[in-house]
Design a protein around this motif. Structure first.
Motif, PDB file in Angstrom:
ATOM      1  N   ILE A  63       0.846  -1.188   0.000  1.00  0.00           N
ATOM      2  CA  ILE A  63       0.000   0.000   0.000  1.00  0.00           C
ATOM      3  C   ILE A  63       0.885   1.244   0.000  1.00  0.00           C
ATOM      4  CG2 ILE A  63      -1.621   1.349   1.397  1.00  0.00           C
ATOM      5  CD1 ILE A  63      -2.845  -1.355   2.254  1.00  0.00           C
ATOM      6  N   LYS A  64       0.588   2.156  -0.932  1.00  0.00           N
ATOM      7  CA  LYS A  64       1.349   3.402  -1.030  1.00  0.00           C
ATOM      8  C   LYS A  64       0.635   4.542  -0.321  1.00  0.00           C
ATOM      9  CE  LYS A  64       3.337   2.078  -5.443  1.00  0.00           C
ATOM     10  NZ  LYS A  64       2.528   1.263  -6.288  1.00  0.00           N
ATOM     11  N   LEU A  65      -0.681   4.598  -0.437  1.00  0.00           N
ATOM     12  CA  LEU A  65      -1.470   5.685   0.149  1.00  0.00           C
ATOM     13  C   LEU A  65      -2.431   5.110   1.189  1.00  0.00           C
ATOM     14  CD1 LEU A  65      -2.329   7.642  -3.116  1.00  0.00           C
ATOM     15  CD2 LEU A  65      -0.628   8.257  -1.394  1.00  0.00           C
ATOM     16  N   LYS A  66      -2.208   5.483   2.428  1.00  0.00           N
ATOM     17  CA  LYS A  66      -3.054   4.990   3.516  1.00  0.00           C
ATOM     18  C   LYS A  66      -3.642   6.200   4.249  1.00  0.00           C
ATOM     19  CE  LYS A  66      -3.284   1.857   7.357  1.00  0.00           C
ATOM     20  NZ  LYS A  66      -3.041   2.180   8.727  1.00  0.00           N
ATOM     21  N   PRO A  67      -4.840   6.618   3.814  1.00  0.00           N
ATOM     22  CA  PRO A  67      -5.446   7.781   4.465  1.00  0.00           C
ATOM     23  C   PRO A  67      -5.888   7.440   5.883  1.00  0.00           C
ATOM     24  CG  PRO A  67      -7.008   6.770   2.982  1.00  0.00           C
ATOM     25  CD  PRO A  67      -5.702   6.046   2.782  1.00  0.00           C
ATOM     26  N   PRO A  68      -6.147   8.452   6.703  1.00  0.00           N
ATOM     27  CA  PRO A  68      -6.699   8.187   8.036  1.00  0.00           C
ATOM     28  C   PRO A  68      -8.005   7.399   7.906  1.00  0.00           C
ATOM     29  CG  PRO A  68      -6.118  10.512   7.802  1.00  0.00           C
ATOM     30  CD  PRO A  68      -5.977   9.891   6.445  1.00  0.00           C
ATOM     31  N   TYR A  69      -8.229   6.518   8.856  1.00  0.00           N
ATOM     32  CA  TYR A  69      -9.421   5.667   8.829  1.00  0.00           C
ATOM     33  C   TYR A  69     -10.700   6.496   8.757  1.00  0.00           C
ATOM     34  CZ  TYR A  69     -12.533   1.802  10.107  1.00  0.00           C
ATOM     35  OH  TYR A  69     -13.526   0.852  10.120  1.00  0.00           O
ATOM     36  N   GLU A  70     -10.707   7.661   9.397  1.00  0.00           N
ATOM     37  CA  GLU A  70     -11.889   8.531   9.371  1.00  0.00           C
ATOM     38  C   GLU A  70     -12.213   8.953   7.941  1.00  0.00           C
ATOM     39  OE1 GLU A  70      -9.179   9.092  11.437  1.00  0.00           O
ATOM     40  OE2 GLU A  70     -10.198   8.077  13.095  1.00  0.00           O
ATOM     41  N   GLU A  71     -11.188   9.181   7.130  1.00  0.00           N
ATOM     42  CA  GLU A  71     -11.416   9.528   5.722  1.00  0.00           C
ATOM     43  C   GLU A  71     -11.994   8.340   4.966  1.00  0.00           C
ATOM     44  OE1 GLU A  71      -9.088  10.638   1.617  1.00  0.00           O
ATOM     45  OE2 GLU A  71      -8.135  11.250   3.487  1.00  0.00           O
ATOM     46  N   VAL A  72     -11.485   7.155   5.239  1.00  0.00           N
ATOM     47  CA  VAL A  72     -12.009   5.949   4.587  1.00  0.00           C
ATOM     48  C   VAL A  72     -13.496   5.799   4.911  1.00  0.00           C
ATOM     49  CG1 VAL A  72     -11.858   3.424   4.444  1.00  0.00           C
ATOM     50  CG2 VAL A  72      -9.763   4.808   4.566  1.00  0.00           C
ATOM     51  N   LEU A  73     -13.849   5.976   6.185  1.00  0.00           N
ATOM     52  CA  LEU A  73     -15.260   5.870   6.581  1.00  0.00           C
ATOM     53  C   LEU A  73     -16.106   6.951   5.925  1.00  0.00           C
ATOM     54  CD1 LEU A  73     -14.918   5.039  10.386  1.00  0.00           C
ATOM     55  CD2 LEU A  73     -15.541   3.468   8.524  1.00  0.00           C
ATOM     56  N   LYS A  74     -15.562   8.154   5.799  1.00  0.00           N
ATOM     57  CA  LYS A  74     -16.289   9.247   5.143  1.00  0.00           C
ATOM     58  C   LYS A  74     -16.544   8.901   3.677  1.00  0.00           C
ATOM     59  CE  LYS A  74     -15.986  14.161   4.106  1.00  0.00           C
ATOM     60  NZ  LYS A  74     -15.111  15.297   3.968  1.00  0.00           N
ATOM     61  N   LYS A  75     -15.536   8.404   2.983  1.00  0.00           N
ATOM     62  CA  LYS A  75     -15.697   8.020   1.574  1.00  0.00           C
ATOM     63  C   LYS A  75     -16.626   6.811   1.443  1.00  0.00           C
ATOM     64  CE  LYS A  75     -13.208  11.284  -0.054  1.00  0.00           C
ATOM     65  NZ  LYS A  75     -13.877  12.446  -0.620  1.00  0.00           N
ATOM     66  N   PHE A  76     -16.595   5.914   2.423  1.00  0.00           N
ATOM     67  CA  PHE A  76     -17.502   4.760   2.466  1.00  0.00           C
ATOM     68  C   PHE A  76     -18.948   5.257   2.375  1.00  0.00           C
ATOM     69  CE2 PHE A  76     -19.629   1.430   5.169  1.00  0.00           C
ATOM     70  CZ  PHE A  76     -19.329   0.320   4.397  1.00  0.00           C
ATOM     71  N   ASP A  77     -19.260   6.311   3.122  1.00  0.00           N
ATOM     72  CA  ASP A  77     -20.612   6.888   3.105  1.00  0.00           C
ATOM     73  C   ASP A  77     -20.878   7.697   1.840  1.00  0.00           C
ATOM     74  OD1 ASP A  77     -21.237   5.776   5.574  1.00  0.00           O
ATOM     75  OD2 ASP A  77     -20.647   7.568   6.692  1.00  0.00           O
ATOM     76  N   GLU A  78     -19.945   8.549   1.442  1.00  0.00           N
ATOM     77  CA  GLU A  78     -20.149   9.416   0.281  1.00  0.00           C
ATOM     78  C   GLU A  78     -20.320   8.628  -1.015  1.00  0.00           C
ATOM     79  OE1 GLU A  78     -16.808  12.100   0.207  1.00  0.00           O
ATOM     80  OE2 GLU A  78     -17.548  13.251   1.931  1.00  0.00           O
ATOM     81  N   VAL A  79     -19.482   7.620  -1.200  1.00  0.00           N
ATOM     82  CA  VAL A  79     -19.586   6.800  -2.408  1.00  0.00           C
ATOM     83  C   VAL A  79     -20.923   6.063  -2.418  1.00  0.00           C
ATOM     84  CG1 VAL A  79     -18.606   4.791  -3.610  1.00  0.00           C
ATOM     85  CG2 VAL A  79     -17.098   6.609  -2.782  1.00  0.00           C
ATOM     86  N   HIS A  80     -21.342   5.584  -1.252  1.00  0.00           N
ATOM     87  CA  HIS A  80     -22.601   4.849  -1.190  1.00  0.00           C
ATOM     88  C   HIS A  80     -23.799   5.736  -1.543  1.00  0.00           C
ATOM     89  CE1 HIS A  80     -25.197   1.540  -0.209  1.00  0.00           C
ATOM     90  NE2 HIS A  80     -25.902   2.319   0.598  1.00  0.00           N
ATOM     91  N   VAL A  81     -23.813   6.954  -1.040  1.00  0.00           N
ATOM     92  CA  VAL A  81     -24.910   7.878  -1.366  1.00  0.00           C
ATOM     93  C   VAL A  81     -24.978   8.074  -2.876  1.00  0.00           C
ATOM     94  CG1 VAL A  81     -25.653  10.294  -1.199  1.00  0.00           C
ATOM     95  CG2 VAL A  81     -24.982   9.053   0.863  1.00  0.00           C
ATOM     96  N   LYS A  82     -23.831   8.293  -3.508  1.00  0.00           N
ATOM     97  CA  LYS A  82     -23.788   8.496  -4.961  1.00  0.00           C
ATOM     98  C   LYS A  82     -24.215   7.223  -5.692  1.00  0.00           C
ATOM     99  CE  LYS A  82     -22.995  10.927  -8.548  1.00  0.00           C
ATOM    100  NZ  LYS A  82     -24.058  11.852  -8.929  1.00  0.00           N
ATOM    101  N   ALA A  83     -23.764   6.071  -5.217  1.00  0.00           N
ATOM    102  CA  ALA A  83     -24.112   4.803  -5.855  1.00  0.00           C
ATOM    103  C   ALA A  83     -25.623   4.559  -5.818  1.00  0.00           C
ATOM    104  CB  ALA A  83     -23.370   3.645  -5.182  1.00  0.00           C
TER     105      ALA A  83
END
Length: 165
Positions: free
Chosen positions: A87-107
């Motif tokens: 893994i080259k890019l490991k964002p903070p877990y809080e960002e992963v959880l935020k994107k988990f929600d944002e991507v789902h809303v868009k999906a």
């Protein structure tokens, strides 16, 4: 009023996500970077699994159906076949959880907006999922995929003494 097939698929996907979030929420007292090992095989960490679910939904639904890209720079490190050791890019877990929600809303928006005719169209990858290239089968594949990884998270929770009823 009777729901469309797209609305039904979106509702099912939201219900799958609600259950996923309950299990992921149980990780608050767990080392999310720890990789379980059995018979010399290292399994993915909880962190990697959640980031992978973001990649999967973004790839399958946003790109494969909607032709959209949210330009999340770290996604490719968590794609199918990626190596957690590289893994080259490991964002903070809080960002992963935020994107988990944002991507789902868009999906969900994308899925709900599809007509019956669009569900029959080939997905943007031109690949077969579940024996068909249709957007419908790609959505169904995404719905089936997430609970498999939530099962892995349930093992991580159990191995840490956390039980869900």
């Amino acid at each position: 009023m009777k729901k469309t097939e797209s609305e039904i698929l979106a509702d099912i996907y939201k219900k799958v996500r609600d259950l996923s979030k309950a299990f992921i929420g149980g990780l608050k007292d767990v080392d999310i970077d720890k990789r379980m090992e059995a018979d010399g095989i290292k399994f993915n960490s909880a962190y990697w699994i959640v980031a992978h679910l973001v990649w999967t939904e973004h790839s399958l639904i946003l790109e494969g159906i909607g032709g959209e890209n949210m330009n999340i720079d770290w996604l490719e490190d968590y794609g199918f076949g990626s190596d957690p050791e590289k893994i080259k890019l490991k964002p903070p877990y809080e960002e992963v959880l935020k994107k988990f929600d944002e991507v789902h809303v868009k999906a969900v928006e994308i899925i709900k907006g599809l007509t019956d005719e669009q569900l029959e169209e080939d997905n943007n990858f031109g690949m077969s999922f579940g024996g068909s290239k249709s957007k419908r089968n790609l959505i169904i594949h995404a719905i089936r995929h997430e609970p498999m990884h939530i099962g892995q998270i349930s093992w991580i929770l159990k191995s840490n003494g956390i039980k869900f009823a």
